[in-house]
Enzyme design. Structure first.
Site, mmCIF file in Angstrom:
data_model
loop_
_atom_site.group_PDB
_atom_site.id
_atom_site.type_symbol
_atom_site.label_atom_id
_atom_site.label_comp_id
_atom_site.label_asym_id
_atom_site.label_seq_id
_atom_site.Cartn_x
_atom_site.Cartn_y
_atom_site.Cartn_z
ATOM 1 N N GLY A 55 -2.578 -17.130 50.632
ATOM 2 C CA GLY A 55 -3.593 -16.476 51.471
ATOM 3 C C GLY A 55 -3.038 -15.311 52.262
ATOM 4 N N SER A 62 -1.771 -10.121 46.017
ATOM 5 C CA SER A 62 -2.377 -9.266 44.985
ATOM 6 C C SER A 62 -2.817 -7.929 45.574
ATOM 7 C CB SER A 62 -3.507 -9.986 44.256
ATOM 8 O OG SER A 62 -4.514 -10.349 45.139
ATOM 9 N N GLU A 79 -13.254 -14.053 59.178
ATOM 10 C CA GLU A 79 -12.988 -14.444 57.793
ATOM 11 C C GLU A 79 -14.296 -14.488 57.005
ATOM 12 O OE1 GLU A 79 -9.886 -14.018 56.578
ATOM 13 O OE2 GLU A 79 -9.074 -15.547 57.906
ATOM 14 N N TYR A 114 -15.195 -18.444 45.585
ATOM 15 C CA TYR A 114 -15.256 -17.284 46.484
ATOM 16 C C TYR A 114 -16.469 -16.423 46.104
ATOM 17 C CZ TYR A 114 -13.843 -12.955 48.842
ATOM 18 O OH TYR A 114 -13.817 -11.830 49.639
ATOM 19 N N ASP A 156 -8.069 -6.987 52.755
ATOM 20 C CA ASP A 156 -6.663 -7.161 52.385
ATOM 21 C C ASP A 156 -6.009 -5.830 52.036
ATOM 22 O OD1 ASP A 156 -7.560 -9.700 52.654
ATOM 23 O OD2 ASP A 156 -7.367 -10.252 50.550
HETATM 24 C C1 GLA Z 1 -9.828 -12.886 50.631
HETATM 25 C C2 GLA Z 1 -10.509 -11.573 50.252
HETATM 26 C C3 GLA Z 1 -10.877 -10.762 51.476
HETATM 27 C C4 GLA Z 1 -11.635 -11.598 52.497
HETATM 28 C C5 GLA Z 1 -10.928 -12.928 52.735
HETATM 29 C C6 GLA Z 1 -11.732 -13.853 53.612
HETATM 30 O O1 GLA Z 1 -8.590 -12.636 51.218
HETATM 31 O O2 GLA Z 1 -9.683 -10.809 49.418
HETATM 32 O O3 GLA Z 1 -11.620 -9.624 51.100
HETATM 33 O O4 GLA Z 1 -12.966 -11.788 52.102
HETATM 34 O O5 GLA Z 1 -10.641 -13.608 51.541
HETATM 35 O O6 GLA Z 1 -11.882 -13.312 54.866
#
Ligand code: GLA
Length: 381
Positions: free
Chosen positions: A121, A125, A32, A219, A169
């Protein structure tokens, strides 16, 4: 809502039939905040997706209806045509990013809905971006490969939605394969499918149903911290391109040059790289105890060093520990959303019931429960 209703809503609104596309959300077993640091991630696509009916309309306008919001919006394809609706910016961004890469785009009509819980999470999107990138590529025969489609989604987040996300993602949504997780090296974009069917175990998500405000700016701040530390290390070690290339020793060398906070962030990222590799190795031996132990390690790092957890997530993690769950951790970007839990089948019912009861007693509402089914990526239906 289902595909049939989607089709008939499209027909009612736009009089013809559209082509149907779907792109899923994702889980991530481990790895992560490593993607934008050139590290490894280990995601899989899930059985929850965005579904869209799309048809070229022969104009230079997009006419879009978001079924879940019951909102309709029209926008053009030029930079100055950015729509006001938050959800429409994802579609608009994808259109812009495709054009920026030199492809000719046309207007289209679309209706879409999704069953990926928002803000949990699970990357709703990214699924939305992947759906439209995939659909337009298909309808217009643009010949863009899936890696580039993923980058189109990622650039949409960067340039039109204000989140400087990594590639995990969108990659997971586009490349997902039923029954398999994918280990992606985000520096080289090399990846491998790992069959994932842990016998005697279940993967379950516990959704806190909280989404903390300012999650995107927090973030982006994490990313800046990592890039800052990386610059300091690279000044001494030019071979270090990403923070994940650095070792703990290299980090220690710059301890006095960076803030305590940035140092902690980097400590987490460097530790997380090894945990992903350890988990992959453990999986090959079906050693789920080690997998679980590393998941708890990630949670600890994300909570205490990277500081992207929250009371609700820490509480669920503690309950998992108390119940003897094999592995548990906050999943995705953090600041709310879900924990992902690797739990022995015989413990599943007790764990879920205990978590629901204790969480409700403390926070006034139950967490939502989602069983994870690892599924296929973006597709035409
Ligand atoms: C979000 C971001 C990803 C990644 C995660 C953490 O989902 O979109 O690119 O950085 O957080 O692992």
């Amino acid at each position: 809502m289902n595909i049939k209703t989607l089709q008939s809503l499209f027909l009612q609104r736009f009089v013809r039939d559209g082509a149907l596309y779907a792109s899923p959300g994702r889980v991530n077993l481990i790895g992560e905040h490593t993607d934008y640091n050139g590290g490894f991630v280990f995601p899989g696509a899930i059985d929850k997706a965005i579904y869209a009916s799309v048809l070229l309309n022969g104009t230079d306008k997009v006419r879009a209806y978001a079924i879940d919001y019951d909102e309709y919006c029209e926008f053009g394809l030029r930079e100055e045509d950015k729509p006001a609706e938050h959800w429409a910016c994802y579609i608009f961004g994808v259109c812009r990013e495709i054009q920026k890469r030199g492809y000719q785009l046309q207007g289209f009509d679309t209706c879409f809905y999704g069953d990926i819980p928002l803000g949990a999470g699970m990357s709703s999107s990214a699924a939305l971006e992947s759906t439209f990138a995939f659909a337009l590529n298909d309808l217009l025969n643009l010949g863009i490969d899936r890696f580039e489609l993923a980058r189109i989604g990622q650039s949409t987040e960067h340039n039109y939605c204000g989140v400087k996300c990594g590639i995990m993602d969108q990659f997971a949504s586009l490349f997902g394969k039923a029954g398999h997780l994918m280990r992606l090296n985000c520096a080289t974009m090399e990846f491998e499918y790992f069959p994932f069917n842990p016998e005697g175990y279940k993967l379950v998500l516990l959704d806190t149903v909280v989404k903390h405000e300012l999650a995107s700016s927090a973030y982006n701040k994490r990313r800046e911290s990592c890039e800052n530390v990386c610059r300091h290390i690279a000044a001494r070690h030019p071979e270090v391109k990403y923070l994940s290339d650095a070792s703990t020793e290299m980090l220690k060398e710059v301890e006095k040059e960076v803030s305590d906070e940035d140092y902690m962030r980097a400590e987490y990222v460097i530790g997380e790289k090894q945990r992903v590799l350890d988990v992959c190795e453990a999986l090959e031996r079906c050693d789920y105890e080690t997998v679980g132990e590393k998941m708890y390690g990630t949670h600890h790092g994300m909570s205490k060093l990277y500081e992207v957890s929250c009371d609700e997530l820490d509480f669920l993690n503690e309950i998992a520990k108390e119940c003897g769950v094999t592995g548990s951790r906050v999943m995705g970007g953090g600041f709310g959303g879900c924990t992902i839990n690797l739990v022995k089948e015989e413990l599943y019912d007790t764990f879920v019931a205990t978590a629901q009861e204790k969480f409700a007693a403390r926070f006034g509402h139950e967490p939502k429960i989602y069983d994870v089914v690892i599924s296929d990526g973006s597709r035409k239906i």
